[in-house]
Scaffold this motif. Structure first.
Motif, PDB file in Angstrom:
ATOM      1  N   SER A   1      40.306  37.790  36.325  1.00 26.75           N
ATOM      2  CA  SER A   1      41.562  37.705  37.100  1.00 26.75           C
ATOM      3  C   SER A   1      42.636  38.501  36.443  1.00 26.75           C
ATOM      4  O   SER A   1      43.321  37.949  35.666  1.00 26.75           O
ATOM      5  CB  SER A   1      41.411  37.158  38.926  1.00 26.75           C
TER       6      SER A   1
ATOM      7  N   SER B   1      45.857  32.771  34.402  1.00 25.41           N
ATOM      8  CA  SER B   1      45.048  33.577  35.734  1.00 25.41           C
ATOM      9  C   SER B   1      44.115  32.829  35.697  1.00 25.41           C
ATOM     10  O   SER B   1      43.092  31.842  34.858  1.00 25.41           O
ATOM     11  CB  SER B   1      43.804  34.752  35.138  1.00 25.41           C
TER      12      SER B   1
ATOM     13  N   GLU C   1      41.613  42.817  43.131  1.00 28.82           N
ATOM     14  CA  GLU C   1      42.399  41.979  42.211  1.00 28.82           C
ATOM     15  C   GLU C   1      43.421  42.186  43.427  1.00 28.82           C
ATOM     16  O   GLU C   1      44.031  43.560  43.756  1.00 28.82           O
ATOM     17  CB  GLU C   1      42.654  43.086  40.789  1.00 28.82           C
TER      18      GLU C   1
END
Length: 623
Positions: A169, A223, A284
């Motif tokens: 992500s 991430s 996202e």
């Protein structure tokens, strides 16, 4: 030592472009025979280091007769910790800057350097002890252990990150996020570094100093799903529950797998409005959040923050199981509620803790919510739809949509939600940059509407106390139409609030000369202006009383008036949005008088200046 090639080879300067102009200038010092390379052990592969790569290498410096001068290796008196540098960013001697990029991983080579290629270089950026033979020709034995691309986390290169596995992500952790990660560590010499934890994986709150500062800063660039090695030097190795003792550690390498994190956001930045995500949504963050005005569908449960956690509303029970639907940006839900929903992803569930001023103290309060109550909402964002844009719409459809948005802005203004109203008007004005009227009639309607929107923004600024911004918006209208009566009136009111009475008087007088039908409103404004001036001058005389009564050399005490608000002119109650704007009347009708809300200090100061001028004193100094 065994040398693979029997003869030394003269080094030819690297032709690749470097990112450092300073290093480019240094390369001009290269002379034939200044740097020679002999390979001792070949490396593997065919890749060589380049600018931006972290290089890890052992280095042993010898004189030409074999005496060891300096070494990173423990067997030669070093600490056993290889050197880590970043090509193109770290300060390096010129011979290594040019020689290492010719090596392969695992290769061992000797770089023979003349003094001007090592520490004997004029203005060498790397310092060395006075006992070092800077003026001698030396052999630098280099073992290139590893090189790789890294992310520079801090400009001093104290924290670097090498990605092993790419993330799943885009979102990075920040303060208050709850982190779940696998972490192992070793020292710069490769020895394991024992961490004070028995749990695997570890869990900690970001920003709470529960892990070393350098490790946390490195994790802050990661991430979800990413795996990386974070290189941390001593200045970033702070004590923490994870590393209770860091004394004597020069650097540590942390291998981190960021498994998961729970988003916790301090929305206001003061710890009062907290949003904690308890179920991930789809998409996202923040790209797939309803940051722009949208039509939203949510289920929520509201609770008081008392011991019983009293539930005061639940859409699944009190709304027949139906979700709440509302449009953001229209003041239809408490401000704290909307601010947090805008930061949610579809299907996300979050718990929001909200203070009273962002909950129900400034909104219609449910009967079972006491005044001043802190509340908690459990919110599920079911989905949202972006409001339609004007793509493909004809002029009439666009103007109809403008009227709806303007009507919403006017409602928000009447409710005292001036910032939200201003946002509505400004959104239309931004979109107007892409509207092209096709004939004179459309052009006139477009221009008139734009002027009204600018004046509505000016009205919002005036209510919010930003008179200068209000004047700027009025000037936009007057630049296009110097005889716009409403713009003159609104600008005059802003000038009066600032205590700039001459400018206000000029605008009100100009209204009368332009449009006789505005004379009544202009005269009412002029009367209010005169009363305000008299009141301010009266207070100024009282404040400056005795200032000029003393003999030369004596200091006069300026009186203090603690009742600056006594005797204020009763403010007119007409709103700054005219009746025509609220009810669709004549767009050119002059506005009714608006309240003058100038600060007492501004009025007093302006009145004092005018008083001094009337006494013939332009400058006054108390000696």
């Amino acid at each position: 030592m065994a040398v693979v090639k029997d003869t030394e080879q003269e080094y030819k300067p690297n032709k690749k472009k470097t990112t450092s102009d300073e290093d480019d200038n240094r390369r001009k010092k290269m002379v034939p025979g200044g740097l020679m390379k002999a390979m001792i052990r070949p490396g593997g592969g065919d890749a060589m280091p380049s600018d931006g790569d972290q290089i890890i290498y052992h280095c042993t410096v010898r004189t030409l007769d074999g005496v060891v001068v300096q070494s990173t290796r423990s067997e030669f008196g070093g600490k056993g910790i290889p050197t880590r540098q970043v090509l193109g960013k770290s300060k390096m001697i010129l011979g290594l800057l040019e020689g290492i990029p010719t090596m392969l991983k695992g290769e061992i080579a000797v770089l023979k350097m003349k003094p001007e290629l090592h520490y004997g270089e004029e203005d060498c950026p790397v310092s060395v002890s006075d006992s070092f033979p800077k003026d001698a020709e030396l052999n630098f034995e280099i073992e290139l252990i590893e090189f790789s691309k890294v992310k520079v986390v801090t400009e001093d290169l104290g924290i670097l990150k090498k990605v092993i596995k790419e993330a799943q992500s885009w979102e990075n952790p920040r303060d208050l996020y709850e982190i779940k990660a696998r972490v192992s560590a070793k020292l710069g010499n490769g020895q394991p570094l024992q961490l004070a934890t028995t749990s695997e994986p570890i869990m900690f709150t970001f920003g709470k100093s529960e892990v070393p500062k350098g490790l946390e800063m490195g994790i802050g660039t990661m991430s979800r799903g990413e795996k990386a090695v974070i290189y941390v030097t001593s200045q970033y190795l702070s004590q923490s529950p994870l590393t209770p003792s860091v004394e004597g550690i020069e650097e540590a390498h942390f291998e981190v797998e960021l498994i998961h994190f729970i988003q916790v956001r301090d929305v206001l930045g003061d710890g009062r409005l907290i949003k904690r995500r308890v179920r991930d949504g789809k998409g996202e963050f923040p790209m797939d959040c309803p940051l722009q005005d949208s039509r939203l569908r949510v289920h929520y449960k509201g609770m008081l923050l008392n011991e019983e956690k009293t539930v005061f509303y639940d859409t699944r029970i009190d709304n027949d199981g139906q979700p709440l639907e509302f449009s953001s940006g229209e003041g239809l839900v408490p401000e704290g509620f909307e601010m947090c929903v805008r930061l949610m992803l579809p299907e996300e569930v979050s718990i929001v803790t909200c203070p009273p001023d962002y909950a129900y103290d400034k909104f219609t309060r449910p009967a079972n919510v006491p005044e001043g109550a802190h509340v908690q909402w459990v919110i599920e964002l079911l989905g949202f739809e972006m409001l339609k844009d004007w793509t493909g719409m004809d002029f009439r459809a666009i103007m109809d949509d403008v009227e709806k948005t303007k009507g919403t802005g006017n409602r928000l203004f009447k409710e005292g939600k001036y910032a939200l109203a201003k946002t509505k008007y400004e959104k239309v004005l931004r979109e107007f940059n892409h509207v092209n009227p096709q004939d004179d009639e459309e052009g006139k309607e477009f221009a008139n509407t734009r002027n009204l929107l600018n004046l509505n923004v000016a009205a919002c600024y005036l209510k919010m106390g930003d008179c200068r911004k209000s004047i700027e918006m009025c000037n936009k209208v007057l630049d296009a139409n110097p005889v716009h009566v409403k713009a003159l009136y609104r600008r005059g009111m802003a000038y009066m609030e600032l205590g700039e009475f001459d400018e206000a008087r000029a605008d009100f007088n100009k209204m009368i000369t332009i449009d006789k039908s505005s004379e009544a409103n202009a005269k009412a404004a002029l009367l209010k202006l005169k009363q305000t001036e008299q009141e301010v001058e009266k207070k100024a005389r009282k404040q400056f009383k005795g200032l000029f009564d003393k003999k030369p050399g004596e200091i006069s005490e300026v009186g203090v008036d603690n009742k600056v608000n006594e005797g204020r002119i009763e403010e007119a109650q007409e709103p700054l949005i005219s009746s025509q704007e609220k009810e669709g009347g004549d767009e050119d009708a002059p506005p009714a008088p608006a309240p003058a809300r100038m600060g007492s200090f501004s009025r007093l100061w302006t009145g004092g200046v005018n008083l001094l001028k009337s006494l013939g004193v332009n400058r006054c100094a108390i000696l």
